[in-house]
Design a protein around this motif. Structure first.
Motif, short mmCIF file in Angstrom:
data_model
loop_
_atom_site.label_atom_id
_atom_site.label_comp_id
_atom_site.label_asym_id
_atom_site.label_seq_id
_atom_site.Cartn_x
_atom_site.Cartn_y
_atom_site.Cartn_z
N ASP A 1 -1.95 -3.64 -3.87
CA ASP A 1 -3.34 -3.21 -3.70
C ASP A 1 -3.62 -2.20 -4.81
O ASP A 1 -2.80 -1.32 -5.07
N LYS B 1 -13.48 -9.87 3.00
CA LYS B 1 -12.84 -8.88 3.88
C LYS B 1 -13.89 -8.06 4.59
O LYS B 1 -14.82 -7.60 3.92
N CYS C 1 -6.07 0.58 -5.90
CA CYS C 1 -7.17 1.48 -5.55
C CYS C 1 -6.62 2.89 -5.61
O CYS C 1 -5.40 3.07 -5.69
N LEU D 1 -14.15 -1.60 10.73
CA LEU D 1 -12.88 -2.16 11.19
C LEU D 1 -11.68 -1.68 10.37
O LEU D 1 -10.57 -2.15 10.59
N TYR D 2 -11.90 -0.77 9.43
CA TYR D 2 -10.77 -0.26 8.63
C TYR D 2 -10.14 1.00 9.24
O TYR D 2 -9.25 1.59 8.63
N TYR E 1 -1.72 -8.48 9.54
CA TYR E 1 -0.62 -7.72 10.14
C TYR E 1 0.13 -8.56 11.17
O TYR E 1 1.18 -8.15 11.64
N GLU F 1 -5.81 6.09 -1.48
CA GLU F 1 -4.61 6.63 -0.83
C GLU F 1 -4.07 7.84 -1.59
O GLU F 1 -3.24 8.58 -1.07
N GLN G 1 -18.93 -0.16 -1.14
CA GLN G 1 -18.63 -1.38 -0.39
C GLN G 1 -19.95 -2.00 0.09
O GLN G 1 -20.97 -1.33 0.16
N ARG H 1 -6.88 3.48 7.81
CA ARG H 1 -6.99 4.82 7.24
C ARG H 1 -6.01 5.78 7.91
O ARG H 1 -5.54 6.73 7.29
N SER I 1 -7.13 -4.19 9.73
CA SER I 1 -6.45 -3.39 10.73
C SER I 1 -7.19 -3.35 12.07
O SER I 1 -6.58 -3.49 13.13
N CYS J 1 -12.55 5.86 -3.19
CA CYS J 1 -11.86 4.83 -3.99
C CYS J 1 -12.06 5.02 -5.49
O CYS J 1 -11.56 4.23 -6.29
N TYR K 1 -8.97 -11.24 4.48
CA TYR K 1 -8.16 -10.14 5.01
C TYR K 1 -8.56 -9.92 6.46
O TYR K 1 -9.69 -9.48 6.74
N PHE L 1 0.87 -1.19 0.00
CA PHE L 1 0.00 0.00 0.00
C PHE L 1 0.89 1.22 0.00
O PHE L 1 1.87 1.27 0.76
N ARG M 1 -18.14 4.79 2.61
CA ARG M 1 -18.01 4.01 1.38
C ARG M 1 -19.22 3.11 1.15
O ARG M 1 -19.15 2.13 0.43
C1 PBG Z 1 -8.83 0.50 0.08
C2 PBG Z 1 -8.46 -0.46 1.16
C3 PBG Z 1 -8.82 -0.40 2.49
C4 PBG Z 1 -8.24 -1.49 3.13
C5 PBG Z 1 -7.53 -2.18 2.17
N1 PBG Z 1 -7.68 -1.53 0.94
C6 PBG Z 1 -9.57 0.64 3.23
C7 PBG Z 1 -10.94 0.99 2.86
O1 PBG Z 1 -11.61 0.32 2.09
O2 PBG Z 1 -11.36 2.02 3.37
C8 PBG Z 1 -8.39 -1.81 4.58
C9 PBG Z 1 -7.43 -2.76 5.17
C10 PBG Z 1 -7.40 -2.79 6.65
O3 PBG Z 1 -8.24 -2.21 7.36
O4 PBG Z 1 -6.47 -3.42 7.17
N2 PBG Z 1 -7.74 0.88 -0.69
#
Ligand code: PBG
Length: 326
Positions: free
Chosen positions: A119, A251, A121, A202-203, A316, A124, A224, A207, A277, A131, A274, A79, A220
């Motif tokens: 990744d 995920k 997307c 849970l993300y 992680y 970032e 999502q 972020r 985080s 996204c 996945y 990432f 999102r």
């Molecule tokens: C989007 C992306 C996210 C994660 C992986 N790719 C964040 C999101 O969708 O907001 C989250 C991974 C994590 O929480 O460990 N590029």
């Protein structure tokens, strides 16, 4: 005949016996390490909400991946944290963008020893943190975004990615990326689709790690998935397979084990999960207070994800688990 009361306990009696009859075995080959690489820093920067995880410099990333490879972890997913963001997220497809230069570094260092996933997307890299590209009305424009995903895929493949992993949940993203890769002589690059990706709370720590703030307090949920839906997750998986995904993902992991199990029953391609985080951060937070045994919970959780049907787990905990599993 009296019924033997210890029938099921016999096979749990000793560690050797338990090992013999274990149905699920977690090994280093199951692990994919998510790693962050940040542009324009000289020292790795710790991420407070992800203890033990850092934003890497180019050189600390090289060292980390080499050490992971020595521990037997042979897949990583990168990432990027760019120095500058813009409306189009152009850093995602810039040949000199941070993930692309990092991929080149790692390919030079390691050849084919480690599977390099990127990744794919733009969140970032966009100022607004979404996204996808925004339409004038502020909504995410699906089809315009597919074009920039195709460009990002080509940039990642040119830089040496083995696997592009689209995580933006745009409809048609796998097909667009497959076409872009095939048309640019990258038929060998595979696609790991974040297929059943939920609009999870849970993300949060991630972020922080990539410095993403969604504009105007947005979220999102328009791209999502709703966490109430499992059948819809299976539709997403099927759709991505039809579009050409080589591997698919569910995920987050622990809150969606049912989706994982149903996917495993129905789908034959490799399935990734996945462990995100927030799942990692919760275990750390409790362990710091002395409320949980970090290593034991990490092993239990990631083994459970495998038991539910995952062939590989992005986590992680990868490095810690690899150390424990030596
Ligand atoms: C989007 C992306 C996210 C994660 C992986 N790719 C964040 C999101 O969708 O907001 C989250 C991974 C994590 O929480 O460990 N590029």
């Amino acid at each position: 005949m009296s019924f033997p009361q210890t029938r099921l306990r016999r096979l749990r009696r000793t560690p050797a016996m338990r090992r013999l009859v274990a149905e699920t075995r977690l090994g280093v080959d199951d692990l994919v390490a998510p790693l962050f690489v940040r542009e324009g820093i000289d020292e790795p920067v710790p991420i407070p909400s992800l203890p033990g995880v850092v934003q890497h410099t180019r050189s600390s990333l090289r060292a980390e991946v080499a050490e992971l490879a020595d521990l037997g972890v042979n897949a990583v997913i990168l990432f990027g944290v760019p120095e500058h963001k813009d409306a189009e997220g152009s850093g995602a497809s810039d040949p000199d963008g941070i993930v692309q230069v990092a991929l080149r570094d790692l390919r030079d260092d390691l050849g084919d020893r480690v599977v390099l996933m990127a990744d794919l997307c733009i969140d970032e890299y966009t100022e607004h943190g979404h996204c996808g590209l925004l339409a004038p009305d502020g909504t995410v424009d699906n089809d315009a975004t597919l074009e920039v995903y195709g460009e990002a895929a080509i940039a990642q493949a040119d830089a040496g990615a083995d696997v592009c992993a689209p995580s933006g949940m745009m409809d048609g993203q796998v097909l667009a990326i497959r076409d872009a890769l095939d048309d640019s002589d990258h038929e060998q690059v595979s696609i790991l689709a974040y297929s059943a990706k939920y609009a999870s709370a849970l993300y949060g720590p991630f972020r922080d790690a990539v410095d993403v703030h969604i504009a105007d307090g947005g979220d999102r949920r328009a791209y999502q998935q709703d966490w109430a839906n499992a059948r819809e997750g299976l539709s997403e998986l099927r759709e991505d397979l039809m579009e050409g995904a080589d591997m698919v993902m569910v995920k987050p992991a622990l809150t969606y084990l049912d989706v994982l199990t149903r996917a495993r029953a129905e789908i034959d391609v490799p399935i990734a999960a996945y462990h995100v985080s927030g799942e990692y951060a919760m275990v750390h937070a409790a362990a710091e207070r002395g409320w949980l045994d970090l290593d034991a919970v990490a092993l239990e959780q990631i083994t459970a994800v495998k038991r539910a049907g995952a062939d590989m787990v992005l986590t992680y905990f990868a490095r810690r688990l690899a150390e424990l599993l030596q």
